[in-house]
Write a protein that holds these residues in place. Structure first.
Motif, PDB file in Angstrom:
ATOM      1  N   GLU A 106       0.855  -1.183   0.000  1.00  0.00           N
ATOM      2  CA  GLU A 106       0.000   0.000   0.000  1.00  0.00           C
ATOM      3  C   GLU A 106       0.893   1.235   0.000  1.00  0.00           C
ATOM      4  O   GLU A 106       1.667   1.445   0.939  1.00  0.00           O
ATOM      5  N   ALA A 107       0.810   2.030  -1.073  1.00  0.00           N
ATOM      6  CA  ALA A 107       1.665   3.212  -1.205  1.00  0.00           C
ATOM      7  C   ALA A 107       0.867   4.403  -1.707  1.00  0.00           C
ATOM      8  O   ALA A 107      -0.219   4.249  -2.280  1.00  0.00           O
ATOM      9  N   THR A 108       1.421   5.591  -1.493  1.00  0.00           N
ATOM     10  CA  THR A 108       0.803   6.818  -1.975  1.00  0.00           C
ATOM     11  C   THR A 108       1.845   7.691  -2.657  1.00  0.00           C
ATOM     12  O   THR A 108       3.055   7.546  -2.418  1.00  0.00           O
ATOM     13  N   PHE A 109       1.360   8.597  -3.503  1.00  0.00           N
ATOM     14  CA  PHE A 109       2.188   9.603  -4.164  1.00  0.00           C
ATOM     15  C   PHE A 109       1.672  10.973  -3.759  1.00  0.00           C
ATOM     16  O   PHE A 109       0.465  11.173  -3.614  1.00  0.00           O
ATOM     17  N   ARG A 110       2.595  11.914  -3.623  1.00  0.00           N
ATOM     18  CA  ARG A 110       2.223  13.286  -3.330  1.00  0.00           C
ATOM     19  C   ARG A 110       3.244  14.207  -3.988  1.00  0.00           C
ATOM     20  O   ARG A 110       4.431  13.908  -4.006  1.00  0.00           O
ATOM     21  N   ARG A 111       2.789  15.316  -4.545  1.00  0.00           N
ATOM     22  CA  ARG A 111       3.691  16.331  -5.093  1.00  0.00           C
ATOM     23  C   ARG A 111       3.853  17.420  -4.046  1.00  0.00           C
ATOM     24  O   ARG A 111       2.880  17.849  -3.428  1.00  0.00           O
ATOM     25  N   GLU A 112       5.089  17.825  -3.881  1.00  0.00           N
ATOM     26  CA  GLU A 112       5.396  18.832  -2.870  1.00  0.00           C
ATOM     27  C   GLU A 112       6.561  19.679  -3.364  1.00  0.00           C
ATOM     28  O   GLU A 112       7.697  19.181  -3.456  1.00  0.00           O
ATOM     29  N   GLY A 113       6.296  20.921  -3.716  1.00  0.00           N
ATOM     30  CA  GLY A 113       7.359  21.819  -4.142  1.00  0.00           C
ATOM     31  C   GLY A 113       8.177  21.309  -5.311  1.00  0.00           C
ATOM     32  O   GLY A 113       9.407  21.382  -5.288  1.00  0.00           O
ATOM     33  N   GLY A 114       7.525  20.756  -6.321  1.00  0.00           N
ATOM     34  CA  GLY A 114       8.250  20.243  -7.483  1.00  0.00           C
ATOM     35  C   GLY A 114       8.926  18.903  -7.258  1.00  0.00           C
ATOM     36  O   GLY A 114       9.709  18.447  -8.087  1.00  0.00           O
ATOM     37  N   MET A 120       5.477   4.360   1.246  1.00  0.00           N
ATOM     38  CA  MET A 120       5.020   2.980   1.394  1.00  0.00           C
ATOM     39  C   MET A 120       4.330   2.890   2.755  1.00  0.00           C
ATOM     40  O   MET A 120       4.987   2.913   3.797  1.00  0.00           O
ATOM     41  N   LYS A 121       3.002   2.821   2.714  1.00  0.00           N
ATOM     42  CA  LYS A 121       2.210   2.785   3.945  1.00  0.00           C
ATOM     43  C   LYS A 121       2.265   1.407   4.610  1.00  0.00           C
ATOM     44  O   LYS A 121       2.402   1.301   5.826  1.00  0.00           O
ATOM     45  N   LYS A 122       2.114   0.359   3.793  1.00  0.00           N
ATOM     46  CA  LYS A 122       2.168  -1.015   4.300  1.00  0.00           C
ATOM     47  C   LYS A 122       3.071  -1.824   3.389  1.00  0.00           C
ATOM     48  O   LYS A 122       2.935  -1.778   2.171  1.00  0.00           O
ATOM     49  N   ASP A 173       4.485   6.650  10.799  1.00  0.00           N
ATOM     50  CA  ASP A 173       3.200   6.317  10.188  1.00  0.00           C
ATOM     51  C   ASP A 173       3.335   5.599   8.851  1.00  0.00           C
ATOM     52  O   ASP A 173       2.345   5.384   8.152  1.00  0.00           O
ATOM     53  N   CYS A 174       4.557   5.247   8.477  1.00  0.00           N
ATOM     54  CA  CYS A 174       4.754   4.531   7.210  1.00  0.00           C
ATOM     55  C   CYS A 174       5.928   3.567   7.343  1.00  0.00           C
ATOM     56  O   CYS A 174       6.676   3.609   8.315  1.00  0.00           O
TER      57      CYS A 174
END
Length: 182
Positions: A106-114, A120-122, A173-174
């Motif tokens: 279980e993973a997420t993507f996020r954009r932050e300042g370019g 990886m959450k799990k 938390d990850c």
């Protein structure tokens, strides 16, 4: 309807892969099973070296294997997605989402300042070790090889920085967190 008869021992049968007979849902489930099986193989060989020669030796061989494997995987995904020579962080995000274990972790993507932040959450590796009463896998050194090699193969301008990964956990938390930038 024709009645099927058993083949004689001496008859030759085709070993062609019969994937066309399965539904899309069955094929997606099969890909999940293949991913879990591959990850199990990765864990089995690692634990064999770990038990025989210790964690340091296992980590050495793990890093060498990932150094080569991650490039192979990235090239195949890049080709499959028909990404250009330098697809940037958008291309990297698309490629990371198709990694062999992407459908079982279980993973997420996020954009932050370019920058692209991949979290990886799990993680099935750490979950399995915890379930077996084993210490956590010290992923960070191998993760640095793996993620930076993957990113550079997708786009040679991309750099990778570890934000949190065992044993250097800064985000409880990850399981791990990586930052990609150009």
């Amino acid at each position: 309807m024709e009645q099927l008869t058993a083949m004689e021992d001496s008859e030759e049968r085709s070993a062609a892969c019969p994937l066309e007979q399965f539904s899309k849902e069955d094929l997606i489930r099969l890909i999940g099973d293949y991913s879990k099986t591959w990850l199990a193989l990765d864990g089995v060989w690692f634990q064999s070296v770990e038990q025989a020669d210790g964690m340091e030796a296992a980590m050495f061989h793990d890093a060498r294997a990932w150094e080569r494997f991650t490039v192979i995987e990235a090239k195949r995904i890049k080709s499959f997605l028909r990404l250009g020579e330098r697809p940037g962080l958008d291309g990297l995000e698309r490629a990371l989402a198709l990694r062999f274990y992407a459908n079982i972790n279980e993973a997420t993507f996020r954009r932050e300042g370019g920058k692209l932040i991949y979290t990886m959450k799990k993680c099935r590796v750490q979950s399995a070790r915890e379930r077996k009463g084993m210490p956590y896998h010290p992923c960070k050194p191998v993760g640095e090889v793996e993620y930076s090699g993957f990113a550079k193969t997708i786009d040679d301008r991309v750099t990778c920085r570890c934000l949190s990964c065992y044993p250097d956990v800064s985000d409880p938390d990850c399981c791990c967190k990586w930052e990609f930038s150009i």
